[in-house]
Design a protein around this motif. Structure first.
Motif, PDB file in Angstrom:
ATOM      1  N   ASP A 254       0.808  -1.224   0.000  1.00  0.00           N
ATOM      2  CA  ASP A 254       0.000   0.000   0.000  1.00  0.00           C
ATOM      3  C   ASP A 254       0.841   1.274   0.000  1.00  0.00           C
ATOM      4  O   ASP A 254       0.312   2.369  -0.161  1.00  0.00           O
TER       5      ASP A 254
ATOM      6  N   HIS B  96      -6.029  -1.557  11.209  1.00  0.00           N
ATOM      7  CA  HIS B  96      -6.673  -0.297  10.848  1.00  0.00           C
ATOM      8  C   HIS B  96      -6.408   0.046   9.376  1.00  0.00           C
ATOM      9  O   HIS B  96      -5.532  -0.542   8.745  1.00  0.00           O
ATOM     10  N   ALA B  97      -7.154   1.028   8.908  1.00  0.00           N
ATOM     11  CA  ALA B  97      -6.909   1.601   7.587  1.00  0.00           C
ATOM     12  C   ALA B  97      -6.829   3.110   7.740  1.00  0.00           C
ATOM     13  O   ALA B  97      -7.543   3.697   8.564  1.00  0.00           O
TER      14      ALA B  97
ATOM     15  N   ILE C  63      -7.508   6.449   5.640  1.00  0.00           N
ATOM     16  CA  ILE C  63      -8.321   6.794   4.475  1.00  0.00           C
ATOM     17  C   ILE C  63      -8.087   8.251   4.113  1.00  0.00           C
ATOM     18  O   ILE C  63      -8.272   9.147   4.936  1.00  0.00           O
ATOM     19  N   ASP C  64      -7.682   8.474   2.862  1.00  0.00           N
ATOM     20  CA  ASP C  64      -7.495   9.823   2.330  1.00  0.00           C
ATOM     21  C   ASP C  64      -8.895  10.377   2.046  1.00  0.00           C
ATOM     22  O   ASP C  64      -9.619   9.852   1.205  1.00  0.00           O
TER      23      ASP C  64
ATOM     24  N   SER D 248      -8.984   6.808  -1.112  1.00  0.00           N
ATOM     25  CA  SER D 248      -8.062   5.674  -1.131  1.00  0.00           C
ATOM     26  C   SER D 248      -7.725   5.262   0.299  1.00  0.00           C
ATOM     27  O   SER D 248      -7.689   6.089   1.212  1.00  0.00           O
ATOM     28  N   GLN D 249      -7.487   3.966   0.475  1.00  0.00           N
ATOM     29  CA  GLN D 249      -7.204   3.419   1.790  1.00  0.00           C
ATOM     30  C   GLN D 249      -5.880   2.676   1.783  1.00  0.00           C
ATOM     31  O   GLN D 249      -5.529   2.055   0.790  1.00  0.00           O
TER      32      GLN D 249
ATOM     33  N   ARG E  40      -3.686  -0.040   4.415  1.00  0.00           N
ATOM     34  CA  ARG E  40      -3.784  -0.872   5.610  1.00  0.00           C
ATOM     35  C   ARG E  40      -2.570  -0.620   6.495  1.00  0.00           C
ATOM     36  O   ARG E  40      -1.457  -0.466   5.991  1.00  0.00           O
TER      37      ARG E  40
END
Length: 83
Positions: A26, A51-52, A54-55, A60-61, A63
């Motif tokens: 990622d 968790h992620a 996130i923009d 977009s994510q 991890r």
């Protein structure tokens, strides 16, 4: 919240002081982030990542796990073996 520090490609620190280790595949998504990028943190149900990030603008994510944690070796091996 915004990014406080992202001077190492695989780690990011956010404005609230939380620091995250980014899942290797990622990392390319994070290279477009700017200090002004607004990031949300979300819990996720994943074998490896907790968790992620996130923009908010692009959705977009990536991890992540806390920098105080280590990648679970057995799960990572399984993931790499099976793609």
């Amino acid at each position: 919240m915004q990014i406080r520090k992202h001077d190492r490609s695989h780690m990011v620190e956010l404005g609230d002081g939380s620091a995250w280790r980014i899942w290797p595949s990622d990392i390319p998504k994070t290279l477009e982030w700017l200090p002004t990028t607004e990031i949300d943190v979300a819990d996720i149900d994943d074998e490896i990542c907790s968790h992620a990030l996130i923009d908010r603008s692009s959705g977009s994510q990536v991890r992540v796990i806390s920098v105080s944690e280590n990648w679970p070796a057995a799960a990572v091996r399984r993931c790499l073996r099976h793609g």
